[in-house]
Design a protein around this motif. Structure first.
Motif, mmCIF file in Angstrom:
data_model
loop_
_atom_site.group_PDB
_atom_site.id
_atom_site.type_symbol
_atom_site.label_atom_id
_atom_site.label_comp_id
_atom_site.label_asym_id
_atom_site.label_seq_id
_atom_site.Cartn_x
_atom_site.Cartn_y
_atom_site.Cartn_z
ATOM 1 N N MET A 1 -37.838 -16.953 -16.630
ATOM 2 C CA MET A 1 -37.176 -16.425 -17.813
ATOM 3 C C MET A 1 -36.001 -15.548 -17.411
ATOM 4 S SD MET A 1 -40.546 -15.086 -19.864
ATOM 5 C CE MET A 1 -42.056 -16.065 -19.928
ATOM 6 N N PRO B 1 -34.959 -18.197 -22.281
ATOM 7 C CA PRO B 1 -35.260 -19.316 -21.376
ATOM 8 C C PRO B 1 -34.386 -19.332 -20.130
ATOM 9 C CG PRO B 1 -35.144 -20.066 -23.657
ATOM 10 C CD PRO B 1 -34.616 -18.660 -23.638
ATOM 11 N N ALA C 1 -38.060 -21.952 -17.479
ATOM 12 C CA ALA C 1 -38.978 -22.274 -18.573
ATOM 13 C C ALA C 1 -38.171 -22.369 -19.860
ATOM 14 C CB ALA C 1 -40.065 -21.216 -18.696
ATOM 15 N N GLU C 2 -38.154 -23.547 -20.477
ATOM 16 C CA GLU C 2 -37.387 -23.682 -21.716
ATOM 17 C C GLU C 2 -38.159 -23.128 -22.909
ATOM 18 O OE1 GLU C 2 -36.445 -27.750 -22.043
ATOM 19 O OE2 GLU C 2 -38.507 -28.455 -22.284
ATOM 20 N N SER C 3 -39.486 -22.970 -22.748
ATOM 21 C CA SER C 3 -40.307 -22.327 -23.781
ATOM 22 C C SER C 3 -41.600 -21.854 -23.147
ATOM 23 C CB SER C 3 -40.601 -23.290 -24.937
ATOM 24 O OG SER C 3 -41.379 -24.381 -24.493
ATOM 25 N N TRP C 4 -42.343 -21.016 -23.871
ATOM 26 C CA TRP C 4 -43.618 -20.499 -23.380
ATOM 27 C C TRP C 4 -44.448 -20.017 -24.553
ATOM 28 C CZ3 TRP C 4 -38.841 -18.483 -22.356
ATOM 29 C CH2 TRP C 4 -38.512 -17.288 -23.028
ATOM 30 N N SER C 5 -45.728 -19.845 -24.311
ATOM 31 C CA SER C 5 -46.625 -19.321 -25.344
ATOM 32 C C SER C 5 -47.682 -18.466 -24.681
ATOM 33 C CB SER C 5 -47.279 -20.464 -26.132
ATOM 34 O OG SER C 5 -48.048 -21.292 -25.282
ATOM 35 N N LEU D 1 -46.123 -21.943 -19.496
ATOM 36 C CA LEU D 1 -44.692 -22.173 -19.289
ATOM 37 C C LEU D 1 -44.400 -23.662 -19.379
ATOM 38 C CD1 LEU D 1 -44.137 -19.895 -16.146
ATOM 39 C CD2 LEU D 1 -43.885 -19.261 -18.555
ATOM 40 N N SER D 2 -43.430 -24.017 -20.214
ATOM 41 C CA SER D 2 -42.953 -25.394 -20.295
ATOM 42 C C SER D 2 -41.615 -25.471 -19.584
ATOM 43 C CB SER D 2 -42.812 -25.827 -21.755
ATOM 44 O OG SER D 2 -44.068 -25.779 -22.418
ATOM 45 N N ARG E 1 -38.117 -26.871 -17.688
ATOM 46 C CA ARG E 1 -37.027 -27.836 -17.862
ATOM 47 C C ARG E 1 -37.290 -29.054 -16.983
ATOM 48 N NH1 ARG E 1 -32.029 -25.217 -19.683
ATOM 49 N NH2 ARG E 1 -31.069 -27.162 -19.012
ATOM 50 N N THR F 1 -45.634 -28.340 -16.757
ATOM 51 C CA THR F 1 -46.358 -27.292 -17.476
ATOM 52 C C THR F 1 -47.209 -26.501 -16.494
ATOM 53 O OG1 THR F 1 -46.510 -28.745 -19.416
ATOM 54 C CG2 THR F 1 -47.907 -26.778 -19.391
#
Length: 531
Positions: free
Chosen positions: A71, A81, A84-88, A98-99, A101, A147
């Motif tokens: 990040m 981002p 990691a282009e997204s996370w939860s 972590l998702s 790229r 992931t």
């Protein structure tokens, strides 16, 4: 400029020989490709370029250019981002997913996958001196190649923040996972393969680091610069002269107010004060708490009472730096001013030394103590020189011991071969990242600089830090850290002196702005001013 022309430029420069960077004077090399080259001047001397196993400006600043992180962070302290282009985050705050790229590659062209994230998290957890930063991580699971799920033994309120800067450099597992010890891995300094916006072209410790644009960096049309050159100088004075002569575009060593004023007079220069708001820098006098005299906290307290911090900040540094009061910087939401301030009190200092059994001899001397300080910082040296006569007033003879270079100082301090030492240590946004490491008894690690090199141990402090490190309620966390600050300031393993103002001088840089991490962030957005 394409890869072929860049390589040709470097090869032709090397062929000339007999000068400081690839055979060419630094100013001349910059002029060869003036539109795309920035020269950064520093007094720091990195031994290698792997920030997974080493903290400090020397390694972290170049490391942030060579390695990417999951990040980034914006001006409002919110993660954004990067790899990691997204996370939860799970509801119980015990895992973060972590998702990654799918277009990110290392400098050798190999794809960056979740296995590299897993390897990197474990590498930092097991090797970095900031032991508490990733200590709760008990596993990284991999649902697929893009992931990664970081699983925690307990909630960790600073985990996301620790992934926004070079504390979590994503390393290539195919390079570093060969079984060799990571702290001494030969690829830390030679043939370095990174994941960031710039790749290493030439690294000569003690001289320079040359990096060039990585054309396959995953952020579109970035970095803006073709090349970054980091050149080392022996001291702030020689660096300032180079800045005035136009040989350096970025001066990282402006901590003395007189140097700041000189830098501001350079034609076309901009000086940005307090560039890195997130680092929470502190300058302090650290004690070896196992030393025969210094193991008694009354002696440490006496030394702290003998220091005139108002004189240091207002007279020595003309108000440029701010007085420090404890282990957490005043800009932190966890800061508490409810501690002993150690205002100058020579009478109380003498009484404490008497009570500790350090009676003055016939010549008035009670004890002789050595004071180390690291090279390359004018304000630290000035403070150390002040402490010699200041402590003589209470009968303590101070022998100043200047190290010839940073590695020498670091070896002395990390091997506990010191009495007292000046140090510059940073909070790094959250106490879990930058504060716990100094005071946890579990982080007394011989040979590791910026761990608990004071060998300070207090079970109550360990308990408070453990509770604060997992507490999710902000008010409860602050209360725990308040008690921690009171206890540490009273125990006095460290005499807190001032919060330094880190100013940076810029030439030719378009709109330099303060940022959370300052120059310890990737410089892929840095560009040259037009005209």
């Amino acid at each position: 400029m394409n890869d072929t022309s860049r390589r040709a430029l470097l090869q032709s420069a090397a062929a000339l020989g007999g000068a400081s960077v690839l055979g060419v004077p630094l100013a001349a090399l910059a002029q060869l490709a003036r539109g795309g080259v920035v020269v950064i001047g520093t007094t720091q001397r990195p031994r290698h370029l792997n920030p997974a196993v080493q903290s400090g400006i020397a390694t972290m600043m170049p490391g942030a250019q060579i390695f990417s992180t999951p990040m980034g962070i914006d001006e409002k302290w919110q993660p954004v981002p990067m790899l990691a282009e997204s996370w939860s985050v799970s509801d119980d705050a015990r895992s973060i997913t972590l998702s990654l790229r799918r277009d990110a590659v290392f400098h050798d062209g190999r794809p960056i996958t979740s296995e590299d994230v897993q390897f990197s998290v474990e590498a930092v957890r097991d090797n970095h001196p900031f032991k508490s930063m990733f200590a709760p991580v008990n596993a990284v699971t991999l649902p697929d190649r893009h992931t990664a799920v970081i699983r925690l033994a307990e909630p960790h309120p600073a985990l996301a923040l620790a992934m926004t800067t070079v504390f979590l450099p994503i390393l290539p597992k195919h390079v570093y996972g060969d079984g060799q010890p990571l702290p001494t891995h030969p690829r830390n300094a030679t043939n370095v393969v990174g994941s960031g916006p710039f790749r290493v072209v030439d690294f000569k410790p003690g001289e320079h680091l040359i990096m060039e644009r990585f054309d396959r960096f995953f952020v579109k049309d970035r970095p803006l610069l073709e090349r970054l050159i980091i050149r080392e100088y022996k001291d702030p004075s020689s660096l300032l002269l180079a800045f005035e002569r136009g040989e350096v575009d970025v001066n990282l060593a402006l901590t003395d107010p007189r140097d700041v004023e000189r830098a501001r007079k350079v034609a076309g220069a901009t000086v940005v004060p307090e560039l890195a708001r997130g680092i929470g820098a502190l300058i302090w006098l650290a004690f070896n708490t196992k030393h025969p005299q210094l193991q008694d906290k009354r002696v440490r307290q006496a030394i702290s009472f003998a220091i005139d911090r108002e004189f240091v900040t207002k007279t020595l540094f003309a108000g440029f730096h701010k007085r420090a009061t404890g282990p957490i910087g005043s800009a932190s939401p966890m800061y508490s001013a409810d501690v002993e301030r150690y205002d100058l009190n020579l009478q109380k200092a003498s009484q404490l030394l008497d009570a500790a059994g350090l009676k003055p001899a016939a010549n008035g001397t009670r004890a002789t103590l050595s004071l180390d300080f690291f090279p390359g910082s004018a304000d630290v040296r000035t403070t150390a020189e002040y402490l010699k006569p200041a402590l003589a007033k209470i009968g303590l003879e101070v022998q100043l011991r200047n190290s010839p270079d940073f590695p020498t100082w670091a070896r002395r301090v990390s091997s506990f071969q010191f009495d007292m030492t000046m140090d510059s240590v940073w909070n790094w946004g959250d106490p879990v990242i930058g504060v716990h490491r100094t005071y946890l008894s579990s982080n007394i690690r011989e040979g590791v600089i910026w761990s608990n090199t004071q060998q300070y141990s207090n079970p109550k402090v360990d308990e408070l830090l453990a509770a604060a490190g997992r507490e999710r309620d902000a008010a409860k966390r602050k209360a725990l850290y308040r008690d921690f600050q009171r206890l540490v300031v009273d125990d006095c393993p460290i005499a807190f002196l001032y919060e330094p103002n880190f100013a940076v001088g810029f030439r030719r840089i378009a709109d330099p702005k303060p940022s959370v991490w300052g120059m310890m962030a990737p410089l892929h957005q840095m560009g040259l001013a037009k005209g």
